[in-house]
Design an enzyme around this catalytic site. Sequence first.
Site, PDB file in Angstrom:
ATOM      1  CG  ASP A   1      -1.872  -1.206   1.010  1.00  0.00           C
ATOM      2  OD1 ASP A   1      -1.911  -1.860   0.145  1.00  0.00           O
ATOM      3  OD2 ASP A   1      -2.823  -1.219   2.235  1.00  0.00           O
TER       4      ASP A   1
ATOM      5  CE  LYS B   1      -3.548  -4.502   1.368  1.00  0.00           C
ATOM      6  NZ  LYS B   1      -4.341  -3.396   2.063  1.00  0.00           N
TER       7      LYS B   1
ATOM      8  CB  CYS C   1      -2.386  -2.591   5.251  1.00  0.00           C
ATOM      9  SG  CYS C   1      -3.919  -1.929   5.077  1.00  0.00           S
TER      10      CYS C   1
HETATM   11  N1  TIU Z   1      -2.603   0.400   4.206  1.00  0.00           N
HETATM   12  C1  TIU Z   1      -3.148   0.513   5.449  1.00  0.00           C
HETATM   13  O1  TIU Z   1      -2.410   0.401   6.649  1.00  0.00           O
HETATM   14  N2  TIU Z   1      -4.623   0.958   5.541  1.00  0.00           N
HETATM   15  C2  TIU Z   1      -4.865   1.931   6.298  1.00  0.00           C
HETATM   16  O2  TIU Z   1      -6.207   2.194   6.481  1.00  0.00           O
HETATM   17  N3  TIU Z   1      -4.015   2.555   7.409  1.00  0.00           N
HETATM   18  C3  TIU Z   1      -3.968   3.269   8.271  1.00  0.00           C
HETATM   19  O3  TIU Z   1      -3.391   3.461   9.395  1.00  0.00           O
HETATM   20  N4  TIU Z   1      -5.138   3.973   8.362  1.00  0.00           N
END
Ligand code: TIU
Length: 236
Positions: free
Chosen positions: A25, A130, A163
């Site tokens: 991400d 995802k 994530c």
């Molecule tokens: N990629 C991921 O960690 N998504 C989130 O929403 N992370 C947050 O820390 N908000």
Amino acid sequence: MVSISAQPYDYELPSRDRMALVIIDMQRDFLESGGFGEALGNDVSQLRAIVPALKQLLDTFRARNLPIIYTIEGHRSDLSDCPPAKLRRGKGNLKIGDKGTMGRILILGEPGNEIIPELHPRDNETVIFKPGKGAFYNTDLETLLQKQSITHLIITGVTTEVCVQTTMREANDRGYECLLVEDATASYFPKFKQATLEMVRAQGGIVGWTTSTNNILEALKEYIMQSDRQKIQSNS
Ligand code: TIU
């Protein structure tokens, strides 16, 4: 056998093509102003500190043709894959699907959903889209790993306790050997990152191992030399 110096003990590398670099991400939504991370009330600028380490890992895996898997968190434009509970969550002005300065928040294909330019995937590299925090939930990641006989995952990206940790726990339960790269993962909350590193490697590596980018690069040099030597011997 080549090992990476790691905590709670050394991480043994498998044969050459059985490990993948997983980059979670690293999209504009989480690292740039106007995306999902900021909409949740976070200071997004601090995540950029891991980009140089990630670039070093990426360059090394690319130079050696080792598998690289990226993930992107995002939803279909009609939000049909977004549970109402996720949509309701958060207290910011902007929610998933609303129009922000980088397009619609956390929607696949929008400018904010792209991986940051420094780490942009090449055409031959795998991207998993995802809908959840974990990379295995409602994706074909497991099928893809099984097909390529990948057993070892070098895990990086953001955010450490959301994530990244969710994915690492999903992978661990499926039998993958997971190594989390300390300086190639980041959180909006440094103390949550630290806690995650500690809980992953506690109890003899209950979820996996942690190490530094430098330790990986050092071990990979030795690893490549050994596998090149083996190739030369088997050809002679
Ligand atoms: N990629 C991921 O960690 N998504 C989130 O929403 N992370 C947050 O820390 N908000």
